[in-house]
Write a protein that holds these residues in place. Structure first.
Motif, PDB file in Angstrom:
ATOM      1  N   GLU A 134     -10.164 -69.094  21.846  1.00 32.92           N
ATOM      2  CA  GLU A 134     -11.428 -69.786  21.629  1.00 32.92           C
ATOM      3  C   GLU A 134     -11.181 -71.114  20.934  1.00 32.92           C
ATOM      4  OE1 GLU A 134     -10.253 -67.772  19.417  1.00 32.92           O
ATOM      5  OE2 GLU A 134     -11.341 -67.766  17.508  1.00 32.92           O
ATOM      6  N   THR A 174     -20.200 -63.912  26.684  1.00 30.27           N
ATOM      7  CA  THR A 174     -19.230 -63.175  27.496  1.00 30.27           C
ATOM      8  C   THR A 174     -19.234 -63.726  28.931  1.00 30.27           C
ATOM      9  OG1 THR A 174     -19.562 -61.252  26.110  1.00 30.27           O
ATOM     10  CG2 THR A 174     -18.537 -60.851  28.232  1.00 30.27           C
ATOM     11  N   PHE A 204     -17.007 -60.455  19.415  1.00 31.49           N
ATOM     12  CA  PHE A 204     -16.787 -60.545  20.859  1.00 31.49           C
ATOM     13  C   PHE A 204     -16.925 -59.170  21.502  1.00 31.49           C
ATOM     14  CE2 PHE A 204     -15.222 -64.807  22.093  1.00 31.49           C
ATOM     15  CZ  PHE A 204     -15.350 -65.423  20.859  1.00 31.49           C
ATOM     16  N   GLN A 365     -23.751 -58.519  18.266  1.00 34.92           N
ATOM     17  CA  GLN A 365     -22.770 -59.597  18.422  1.00 34.92           C
ATOM     18  C   GLN A 365     -22.352 -60.220  17.102  1.00 34.92           C
ATOM     19  OE1 GLN A 365     -23.338 -62.431  21.625  1.00 34.92           O
ATOM     20  NE2 GLN A 365     -24.926 -61.097  22.448  1.00 34.92           N
TER      21      GLN A 365
END
Ligand SMILES: Cc1ncc(COP(=O)(O)O)c(C=O)c1O
Length: 427
Positions: A134, A174, A204, A365
């Protein structure tokens, strides 16, 4: 859940009274301000608090050292030779390796473990050398991945593929991961993402990402630094290839303490995945024959290099015992969802105009941390300084985020209420 909350302090106090985990706060030393009052400690995402029983566990090893010296490796209660094995089962429970504690080992530190995993799992070719991570990954991961690319003769600028949040967003959907995997998956050797992202607090979707990445033939590893001891994990069932974490955050094991490593059972005995070798990873029965010819212990233990620091393992054991007494992650997560849900609700209600929450609003999340960006004309760093003056400890991450993590093991709803009041004054 939101309509269940009320703004008054009484409501927070009532939640604390009804909290079945409230007694665990007494297991920890809570830092105190100069005036003797307890701090509001919302920095367990950085360094967890010391469990009171850690002293007893560490003292026991010092005592053994004094009494038995070198013989303590083999004599006395909990001899040092197999000491790390005492941690395998509780640690396996926390990261969801119920299938077999041999998938988990406590050793080294996070970044070292990441390199050890990549030495075994990252075999780049011209066609498939890329690593998916990321944007704004924790710098140590970034550096480790870059250096692996270089060691294998690749240009990090081409090898590292950084996932960016969509337009106007702070976090990565996602669906964005799926799209990159669909487009470029066949050139990606390794997906290395965080369980919970250190800056935004985003959790994630490990299971879905792992499945999608495996469909494209990628190896999948996770950095669980901010996930272990924070969210429910099922690394075995989710089929993740490997994972690494530190224990000094939510696992309360002390500064710089030993890290954890998960290697999925299906890789534990594979001969095409040779570990970097050291004597502590060698077959236990023949280790002290001192002969050449490395034969790895099956499972994650085969990746050990050196004999481990027992004093540090003792502190981790103390903390893991507290987790086990709290019956593992499920009840803690249940409280955490409510504690952070209340935190978010109160912040939005009281300070919605002056504080932006970067962390996803969907509780699935995120873990317990909320990442806050100050929108008022008082600079964020000044606000943090004022919070500290009033006895709040949370932290700052460049360029502009205050991270605040109410931890279910030792924080209270009433502290959340006070935090929001103090933040209002600070603004
Ligand atoms: C997400 C993440 N990865 C890696 C590290 C580095 O850990 P270590 O210094 O134990 O290698 C940290 C430390 O805070 C972290 O938060």
């Amino acid at each position: 859940m939101n309509e269940l909350f009320q703004p008054g302090r009484d409501f927070a106090v009532a939640l604390d009274r009804g909290d079945p985990l409230a007694r665990f706060r007494d297991e920890f030393h809570i830092p105190r301000r100069e005036n003797g009052e307890e701090e509001i400690y919302f920095a367990g995402n950085s360094l967890g608090l010391v469990p009171k029983r850690a002293r007893k566990y560490v003292d026991a090893e010092l005592e053994k050292w004094g009494r038995h010296a070198v013989k303590a490796h083999f004599e006395g209660e909990n001899p040092w030779m197999p000491y790390h094995e005492l941690l395998a089962e509780p640690m396996a429970r926390l990261v969801g390796s119920s299938a077999s504690p041999s998938e988990v080992v406590t050793m080294n530190s996070l970044t070292v473990n990441l390199h050890l995993m990549m030495a075994s799992f990252y075999w780049p070719t011209r066609e498939r050398h890329r690593i998916l991570l990321e944007e704004h990954a924790f710098p140590s991961d970034d550096y480790a991945l870059e250096s692996q690319a270089v060691i294998h003769g690749f240009d990090p600028a081409e090898t590292l593929v950084r996932l960016r949040p969509g337009e106007g967003k702070h976090t990565i959907d996602t669906a964005d991961v799926a799209e990159v995997l669909e487009r470029e998956g066949r050139s990606i050797a390794l997906v290395l993402l965080p369980g919970v992202q250190y800056y935004t607090g985003q959790a994630f979707e490990i299971e879905t990402i792992t499945r999608l990445a495996h469909e494209k033939g990628c190896v999948v590893g996770f950095d669980l630094a901010h996930a272990a001891g924070n969210v429910v994990l099922r690394m075995h069932d989710w089929n993740v290839d490997f994972a690494v974490w530190c224990t000094y955050k939510y696992l309360n094991s002390g500064p710089g303490s030993v890290g954890g490593c998960f290697v999925h059972e299906r890789h534990g005995t594979q001969e095409d995945l040779p570990p970097l070798a050291g004597w502590w990873g060698h077959d236990k029965k023949s280790r002290f024959r001192m002969e050449p010819g490395f034969r790895p212990i099956p499972g994650a233990e085969g990746w050990q290099l050196s004999n481990p620091p027992i004093l540090s393992l003792a502190a981790i054991r103390a903390s893991l015992d507290v987790f086990m007494e709290a019956a593992g992650m499920e009840p803690l997560r249940e409280k955490s969802l409510r504690l952070t849900g209340y935190f978010e609700w109160l912040l939005a209600r009281e300070l919605g105009d002056s504080v932006e929450i970067l962390t996803p609003r969907d509780p699935r999340q995120r873990g317990c941390q909320l990442s806050l960006r100050v929108k008022s004309n008082v600079p964020g760093r000044t606000v943090l300084g004022r919070l500290e003056t009033y006895g709040v400890t949370c932290d700052w991450r460049e360029p502009d985020v205050i991270r605040a993590a109410p931890v279910p093991l030792y924080n209270r709803y009433e502290e959340v209420h006070r935090f929001v009041e103090i933040l209002r004054n600070a603004l």
